[in-house]
Design an enzyme around this catalytic site. Structure first.
Site, PDB file in Angstrom:
ATOM      1  N   SER A 204     -19.140  57.160 -16.561  1.00 37.41           N
ATOM      2  CA  SER A 204     -19.591  57.491 -15.204  1.00 37.41           C
ATOM      3  C   SER A 204     -20.718  58.515 -15.144  1.00 37.41           C
ATOM      4  O   SER A 204     -21.509  58.511 -14.212  1.00 37.41           O
ATOM      5  CB  SER A 204     -18.406  57.971 -14.365  1.00 37.41           C
ATOM      6  OG  SER A 204     -17.749  59.056 -15.005  1.00 37.41           O
TER       7      SER A 204
ATOM      8  N   GLU B 140     -19.811  67.153   1.640  1.00 37.37           N
ATOM      9  CA  GLU B 140     -18.922  68.111   0.991  1.00 37.37           C
ATOM     10  C   GLU B 140     -19.184  68.016  -0.498  1.00 37.37           C
ATOM     11  O   GLU B 140     -19.634  66.990  -0.985  1.00 37.37           O
ATOM     12  CB  GLU B 140     -17.457  67.764   1.286  1.00 37.37           C
ATOM     13  CG  GLU B 140     -16.857  66.654   0.394  1.00 37.37           C
ATOM     14  CD  GLU B 140     -17.467  65.269   0.563  1.00 37.37           C
ATOM     15  OE1 GLU B 140     -17.994  64.990   1.659  1.00 37.37           O
ATOM     16  OE2 GLU B 140     -17.433  64.471  -0.396  1.00 37.37           O
TER      17      GLU B 140
ATOM     18  N   LYS C  63     -22.909  58.697  -8.799  1.00 39.21           N
ATOM     19  CA  LYS C  63     -22.821  59.113  -7.397  1.00 39.21           C
ATOM     20  C   LYS C  63     -24.069  58.747  -6.588  1.00 39.21           C
ATOM     21  O   LYS C  63     -23.995  58.462  -5.402  1.00 39.21           O
ATOM     22  CB  LYS C  63     -22.551  60.614  -7.297  1.00 39.21           C
ATOM     23  CG  LYS C  63     -21.121  60.953  -7.697  1.00 39.21           C
ATOM     24  CD  LYS C  63     -20.715  62.331  -7.211  1.00 39.21           C
ATOM     25  CE  LYS C  63     -19.229  62.547  -7.450  1.00 39.21           C
ATOM     26  NZ  LYS C  63     -18.910  62.784  -8.874  1.00 39.21           N
TER      27      LYS C  63
HETATM   28  C1  LIG Z   1     -17.614  62.838  -9.345  1.00 39.93           C
HETATM   29  C2  LIG Z   1     -17.470  62.231 -10.679  1.00 39.93           C
HETATM   30  C3  LIG Z   1     -16.337  61.465 -11.033  1.00 39.93           C
HETATM   31  C4  LIG Z   1     -15.142  61.298 -10.143  1.00 39.93           C
HETATM   32  O1  LIG Z   1     -15.354  60.696  -8.912  1.00 39.93           O
HETATM   33  P1  LIG Z   1     -14.932  59.211  -8.594  1.00 39.93           P
HETATM   34  O2  LIG Z   1     -15.188  59.105  -7.150  1.00 39.93           O
HETATM   35  O3  LIG Z   1     -13.484  59.046  -8.945  1.00 39.93           O
HETATM   36  O4  LIG Z   1     -15.792  58.314  -9.390  1.00 39.93           O
HETATM   37  C5  LIG Z   1     -16.308  60.859 -12.276  1.00 39.93           C
HETATM   38  N1  LIG Z   1     -17.318  61.008 -13.153  1.00 39.93           N
HETATM   39  C6  LIG Z   1     -18.412  61.739 -12.854  1.00 39.93           C
HETATM   40  C7  LIG Z   1     -19.491  61.871 -13.880  1.00 39.93           C
HETATM   41  C8  LIG Z   1     -18.530  62.373 -11.616  1.00 39.93           C
HETATM   42  O5  LIG Z   1     -19.621  63.102 -11.333  1.00 39.93           O
END
Ligand SMILES: *Cc1c(COP(=O)(O)O)cnc(C)c1O
Length: 401
Positions: free
Chosen positions: A380, A113, A91
């Site tokens: 992610s 948000e 993020k």
């Molecule tokens: C917020 C988040 C997501 C989901 O958000 P996307 O916008 O779909 O990427 C996925 N993995 C992690 C670790 C997150 O913090």
């Protein structure tokens, strides 16, 4: 207003996207788009963005060949390690980009948000770094569930405002942030945390997240001298996945797979699989796939991972789904938690529960692949934030969120 959005064809992905937002914000969105288009053509802006990604976020992130997993599942499994970024997930890539744009536009304040608090923490971090006043809107239900992240945001100097309306969660916090923005856009920049919202947000978020696949493609070519067979990522609003897919969309031989959260199972009704079970509709300024009831009311999503717990999905994903360039599948809470445990024990990496959804499908998919084939899975984020949820899940105490 739909009419005005439609005149700007580039604001649509097929029938999805657009600017379904009050007249009061149309001019603000136009200014934002102009500033964004201008910024991404300016080498100095890009230089500054890449400077902070390297020196502050800690990029580039490794593309790691998970040896034991590859051995176990029968093809090469590479992990794109977004979990190693500062603040623990992808993020921050987007926040750095949007906040530099805010600064360039002369804004003094940022708002955001947040649901689980991850985007709120990333925004509060960026605001501290660039000396901006920061307010984060969060549903009162989420404030209770995500106490640690509320503390983090406050430590970083942000103000957290509780939103009590509707289900007191992310959807309602987003509505409140949009309403506030409409009143304060003169000096305030709204940092959206996923590839959602009215145009130009889905485009901006993709632009600032595509670094994931720019790096991964280069790294993979260096290691294997060819393209990967499969690229996968989990899909909440769709920002890590669009960033992971971006540089591979034109490479038709690369199979792209987005993994949604099936929660307790798509047939249970308690899930967040907007693509599998939703219909096109309008929410948060965009037209896209949405979970909704027969009357078109947005339904509450459910997933054990707070970051996938969103009833919609970004409009470019809706388009990539309909045109069949990307295959969207879904994975249950249970399957994701099993995959999480496997990654911990076999590679010494504690992944976020969100990312574990992509892993769970990767393990299934790998079984149908050959030994010399390769996949990239976007990891992610890291799982430290999920420690309490993981503990209570494996203790059989059910869900904390
Ligand atoms: C917020 C988040 C997501 C989901 O958000 P996307 O916008 O779909 O990427 C996925 N993995 C992690 C670790 C997150 O913090």
């Amino acid at each position: 207003m739909e009419g005005k959005g439609k005149q700007m064809n580039h604001s649509y992905y097929g029938e999805y996207g657009g600017q379904y937002i009050s007249e009061a914000l149309m001019n603000t969105l136009y200014e934002l788009e102009t500033a964004f288009q201008d910024a991404i053509k300016d080498p100095l802006f890009l230089q500054e963005y890449h400077y902070y990604l390297k020196e502050y976020v800690g990029r580039e992130t490794p593309l790691y060949l998970a040896g034991r997993l590859s051995e176990e599942y029968g093809c090469k499994i590479y992990l794109k390690r977004e979990d190693l970024n500062h603040t623990g997930a992808h993020k921050i890539n987007n926040v750095i980009g949007q906040i530099l744009l805010a600064k360039r536009m002369g804004k003094k304040k940022v708002i955001a948000e947040t649901g689980a608090g991850q985007h709120g923490v990333a925004t509060a971090t960026g605001a501290a770094l660039f000396n901006m006043e920061c307010t984060v809107y969060m549903g009162t239900e989420d404030i209770e569930r995500q106490h640690l992240n509320v503390m983090r945001m406050e430590m970083l100097g942000a103000k957290v405002v509780g939103v009590r309306s509707g289900s007191n969660t992310l959807k309602d916090a987003t509505n409140e942030a949009i309403r506030t923005w409409a009143r304060t856009a003169e000096d305030t920049f709204y940092i959206i945390g996923s590839a959602v919202g009215p145009h130009p947000y889905p485009k901006m978020v993709k632009e600032f997240q595509k670094i994931i696949s720019v790096e991964a493609k280069r790294q993979f070519l260096e290691k294997e001298q060819r393209l990967p067979d499969v690229v996968m990522a989990c899909v909440g609003g769709g920002s890590n996945s669009i960033g992971m897919f971006a540089e591979f969309i034109e490479d038709k031989e690369v199979e792209l797979i987005g993994v949604e959260a099936a929660g307790m199972g798509v047939s249970s009704g308690k899930h967040a699989a907007a693509m599998a079970a939703g219909k096109p509709g309008i929410l948060h300024g965009m037209k896209s796939y949405l979970l909704q009831d027969e009357d078109g009311n947005v339904k509450l999503a459910h997933s054990i991972s707070a970051g996938l717990d969103y009833p919609g999905v970004g409009p470019e994903h809706a388009f990539l789904h309909d045109t069949k360039r990307v295959k969207y599948v879904s994975v249950t809470d249970q399957e994701a938690m099993e995959a999480l445990s496997i990654l911990c024990k076999m590679e010494g990496i504690i992944p976020a529960i969100e990312s574990s959804h992509a892993l769970a499908y990767a393990f299934k998919k790998a079984k149908s692949m050959k030994k010399n084939q390769a996949m990239i899975v976007c990891l992610s984020g890291r799982g430290d934030k999920d420690a309490a949820t993981i503990e209570s899940y494996f203790n059989g105490e059910g869900y904390l969120n």
